[in-house]
Design an enzyme around this catalytic site. Structure first.
Site, PDB file in Angstrom:
ATOM      1  N   ASP A 111      -0.959  -3.868  -1.432  1.00  0.00           N
ATOM      2  CA  ASP A 111      -2.023  -3.528  -0.494  1.00  0.00           C
ATOM      3  C   ASP A 111      -3.256  -3.067  -1.273  1.00  0.00           C
ATOM      4  O   ASP A 111      -3.148  -2.259  -2.203  1.00  0.00           O
ATOM      5  CB  ASP A 111      -1.556  -2.409   0.441  1.00  0.00           C
ATOM      6  CG  ASP A 111      -2.607  -2.043   1.468  1.00  0.00           C
ATOM      7  OD1 ASP A 111      -2.698  -2.747   2.490  1.00  0.00           O
ATOM      8  OD2 ASP A 111      -3.349  -1.070   1.234  1.00  0.00           O
ATOM      9  N   GLU A 147      -5.555  -7.174   4.073  1.00  0.00           N
ATOM     10  CA  GLU A 147      -5.669  -6.929   2.641  1.00  0.00           C
ATOM     11  C   GLU A 147      -4.300  -6.788   1.980  1.00  0.00           C
ATOM     12  O   GLU A 147      -4.170  -6.210   0.887  1.00  0.00           O
ATOM     13  CB  GLU A 147      -6.509  -5.666   2.378  1.00  0.00           C
ATOM     14  CG  GLU A 147      -5.923  -4.367   2.908  1.00  0.00           C
ATOM     15  CD  GLU A 147      -6.380  -4.037   4.325  1.00  0.00           C
ATOM     16  OE1 GLU A 147      -6.396  -2.841   4.659  1.00  0.00           O
ATOM     17  OE2 GLU A 147      -6.718  -4.978   5.078  1.00  0.00           O
TER      18      GLU A 147
END
Length: 350
Positions: free
Chosen positions: A226, A269
């Site tokens: 992440d 993301e």
């Protein structure tokens, strides 16, 4: 082909040549299908010479021939060049008595041609391309049955050429369809921004890997990454820069991971990577290398304002008892803990 549909004026010769070239027949190798037609024409018409010829710009070229021993001759000695200027079967009973051919080198010299009969080879759009012709060394004529047979064989030449053209067009269509299918398949399985696998394609690949692991072939690891504080990048620099950061990070992943590793944009993301034939310890080393690369290199550098990126990572082993759902839940839980630990770190099960 009816006579009123045949285009054969000198002014239309440019269109005629275009029609000829569309068949892609010139300068092709001999083929049994055409050779057989020439043999049958020779037998039926009782002629020692038989030829399938096409009239090009400056030559006549023979797709198949019997009794001549050459594949082309200059256009200025071609009897067939006269034949294509008029409809119907073109017959010259005695070439020495015809002022158009009496001085032809093939008439006055070897092979001393005396008789000619040519049936037009007419394209589907009405252009005469050449003839199927028979020749002899003595003056003569053809019976009505021979005339009919010669024209029927000429029609078979064109039918075969039309079939060859249809096969070429079909091959092109199949090639284009396969290319389109490949593009559609790629579009359906990749993330449009980064070009990495999308969620659906990755899950299919993960299912395949788990099936191999259940057979005891090898170990593998799942890694969920992440991008830390990515929302702040979007808020500060705008979504266009944010998209470029995602693209640049995908390139960093491509450089960091092996070709055998499967990289996907899992969503937003988050990036999910599967590392076949890898242990958790080996995966931690790869994760550490990714941290070091991001620490040392800006992920985006615009107007002397470099953007550095950090990531949080979760790592879990794929085992023979694992399911897709279980594996995804475990690696997501590890990522969540890494983010709660202050981000920019890696957590694994062992």
């Amino acid at each position: 082909m009816s006579e009123n549909k045949i285009h054969c004026s000198v002014e239309q010769d440019g269109q005629r040549l275009l029609a000829l070239h569309r068949y892609q027949i010139l300068d092709t190798p001999e083929e049994p299908a055409f050779d057989d037609i020439v043999e049958v024409a020779s037998l039926i018409c009782e002629a020692p010479v038989a030829v399938i010829n096409f009239i090009d710009r400056n030559r006549q070229w023979f797709k198949s021939e019997k009794g001549l021993g050459v594949r082309e001759t200059p256009l200025d000695v071609s009897i067939c060049a006269h034949a294509i200027l008029q409809p119907g079967l073109f017959v010259v009973p005695d070439t020495t008595l015809d002022p158009r051919f009496s001085n032809n080198p093939l008439v006055t010299g070897h092979p001393y041609l005396r008789f000619y009969a040519g049936a037009l080879l007419v394209s589907s759009d009405g252009y005469p391309l050449g003839t199927l012709c028979v020749l002899d060394y003595t003056p003569r004529t053809l019976s009505e049955r021979q005339r009919f047979a010669l024209q029927a064989l000429a029609n078979q030449v064109m039918a075969h050429m039309e079939l060859m053209q249809a096969h070429r067009e079909q091959a092109i269509l199949i090639r284009d369809l396969k290319a389109m299918q490949s593009e559609l398949s790629k579009y359906a399985s990749t993330d449009p921004l980064t070009g990495l696998l999308n969620r659906r394609a990755f899950q299919q690949r993960l299912n395949q890997e788990l099936a191999l692991i259940k057979r005891g072939t090898h170990s593998a690891v799942l890694m969920l990454v992440d991008l830390d504080f990515f929302k702040e990048i979007n808020d500060t620099f705008g979504h266009q820069i944010g998209d470029q950061v995602l693209v640049n990070f995908s390139k960093v992943c491509s450089d960091t991971f092996r070709q055998a590793d499967v990289i996907s944009r899992w969503g937003g993301e988050e990036f999910l990577i599967m590392l076949p034939m890898t242990t958790v310890d080996e995966a931690r080393n790869v994760a550490e290398r990714l941290h070091e690369t991001l620490d040392a290199t800006p992920i985006f550098d615009e107007d002397s304002l470099p953007i550095y990126l950090s990531v949080s990572i979760g790592i879990c082993a794929l085992m023979d008892c694992s399911t897709v759902e279980d594996s995804l839940q475990r690696v997501d839980s590890l990522l969540y803990r890494a983010k709660n630990n202050g981000r920019n770190c890696t957590l694994s099960e062992f």
